[in-house]
Design a protein around this motif. Structure first.
Motif, short mmCIF file in Angstrom:
data_model
loop_
_atom_site.label_atom_id
_atom_site.label_comp_id
_atom_site.label_asym_id
_atom_site.label_seq_id
_atom_site.Cartn_x
_atom_site.Cartn_y
_atom_site.Cartn_z
N SER A 1 0.82 -1.21 0.00
CA SER A 1 0.00 0.00 0.00
C SER A 1 0.86 1.26 0.00
O SER A 1 0.39 2.34 -0.39
CB SER A 1 -0.93 0.01 1.21
OG SER A 1 -0.17 0.05 2.41
N GLU A 2 2.12 1.15 0.40
CA GLU A 2 3.03 2.30 0.44
C GLU A 2 3.80 2.48 -0.86
O GLU A 2 4.59 3.41 -0.99
CB GLU A 2 4.01 2.14 1.60
CG GLU A 2 3.34 2.06 2.95
CD GLU A 2 4.33 1.77 4.05
OE1 GLU A 2 5.53 2.03 3.87
OE2 GLU A 2 3.90 1.28 5.09
N LEU A 3 3.59 1.60 -1.81
CA LEU A 3 4.34 1.61 -3.06
C LEU A 3 3.98 2.82 -3.91
O LEU A 3 2.81 3.11 -4.14
CB LEU A 3 4.03 0.33 -3.86
CG LEU A 3 4.68 0.21 -5.22
CD1 LEU A 3 6.20 0.10 -5.07
CD2 LEU A 3 4.14 -0.98 -5.95
N ASP A 4 5.00 3.51 -4.36
CA ASP A 4 4.83 4.62 -5.30
C ASP A 4 5.16 4.07 -6.69
O ASP A 4 6.31 3.91 -7.05
CB ASP A 4 5.76 5.77 -4.93
CG ASP A 4 5.65 6.94 -5.88
OD1 ASP A 4 4.81 6.92 -6.80
OD2 ASP A 4 6.42 7.90 -5.71
N ARG A 5 4.14 3.77 -7.45
CA ARG A 5 4.33 3.13 -8.75
C ARG A 5 5.17 3.97 -9.71
O ARG A 5 5.79 3.44 -10.63
CB ARG A 5 2.99 2.81 -9.38
CG ARG A 5 2.25 1.73 -8.62
CD ARG A 5 0.89 1.45 -9.26
NE ARG A 5 0.17 0.47 -8.49
CZ ARG A 5 0.13 -0.81 -8.79
NH1 ARG A 5 0.75 -1.26 -9.85
NH2 ARG A 5 -0.55 -1.66 -8.03
N GLU A 6 5.24 5.27 -9.51
CA GLU A 6 6.03 6.15 -10.37
C GLU A 6 7.53 5.92 -10.17
O GLU A 6 8.33 6.27 -11.04
CB GLU A 6 5.70 7.61 -10.09
CG GLU A 6 4.27 7.99 -10.44
CD GLU A 6 3.98 7.82 -11.94
OE1 GLU A 6 4.85 8.19 -12.76
OE2 GLU A 6 2.89 7.31 -12.26
N ARG A 7 7.93 5.33 -9.05
CA ARG A 7 9.35 5.10 -8.77
C ARG A 7 9.86 3.80 -9.33
O ARG A 7 11.05 3.51 -9.28
CB ARG A 7 9.60 5.15 -7.27
CG ARG A 7 9.33 6.53 -6.70
CD ARG A 7 9.82 6.66 -5.32
NE ARG A 7 11.29 6.59 -5.35
CZ ARG A 7 12.03 6.42 -4.28
NH1 ARG A 7 11.48 6.30 -3.11
NH2 ARG A 7 13.34 6.37 -4.37
N ILE A 8 8.98 2.99 -9.91
CA ILE A 8 9.38 1.71 -10.48
C ILE A 8 9.97 1.95 -11.87
O ILE A 8 9.30 2.51 -12.74
CB ILE A 8 8.20 0.72 -10.55
CG1 ILE A 8 7.69 0.42 -9.15
CG2 ILE A 8 8.62 -0.56 -11.27
CD1 ILE A 8 6.45 -0.44 -9.13
N ASP A 9 11.20 1.53 -12.07
CA ASP A 9 11.88 1.71 -13.35
C ASP A 9 11.75 0.42 -14.13
O ASP A 9 12.62 -0.44 -14.13
CB ASP A 9 13.35 2.05 -13.08
CG ASP A 9 14.11 2.36 -14.36
OD1 ASP A 9 13.47 2.63 -15.39
OD2 ASP A 9 15.35 2.33 -14.32
N ALA A 10 10.59 0.27 -14.79
CA ALA A 10 10.34 -0.96 -15.54
C ALA A 10 9.91 -0.65 -16.94
O ALA A 10 9.40 0.37 -17.25
CB ALA A 10 9.27 -1.78 -14.85
#
Length: 52
Positions: free
Chosen positions: A43-52
Motif C-alpha cells: 500500500s506504500e508503493l509509489d508506482r512512479e518510482r518503479i523503473d520498468a
C-alpha cells in the motif's frame, strides 16, 4: 536500474541489525513471512518510482 533514477542509501551500524533481519526475511526459505512483508508494504508503493 537507470543511474539517473536510483537512490544510494547509507546503512549505519545502528541499522545493520535491522537490515540483516530484512535481508534474512526476503532471502530466506520461508515463503509466508516474505509474502506477508510484501503485502503489508504494497500500500506504500509509489508506482512512479518503479523503473520498468
Amino acid at each position: 536500474m537507470d543511474p539517473r533514477h536510483r537512490t544510494l542509501r547509507r546503512v549505519t551500524m545502528g541499522d545493520a541489525a535491522r537490515a540483516e533481519e530484512i535481508f534474512d526475511l526476503l532471502m530466506g526459505n520461508e515463503v509466508a513471512p516474505r509474502k506477508d512483508f510484501i503485502v503489508a508494504g504494497a500500500s506504500e508503493l509509489d508506482r512512479e518510482r518503479i523503473d520498468a
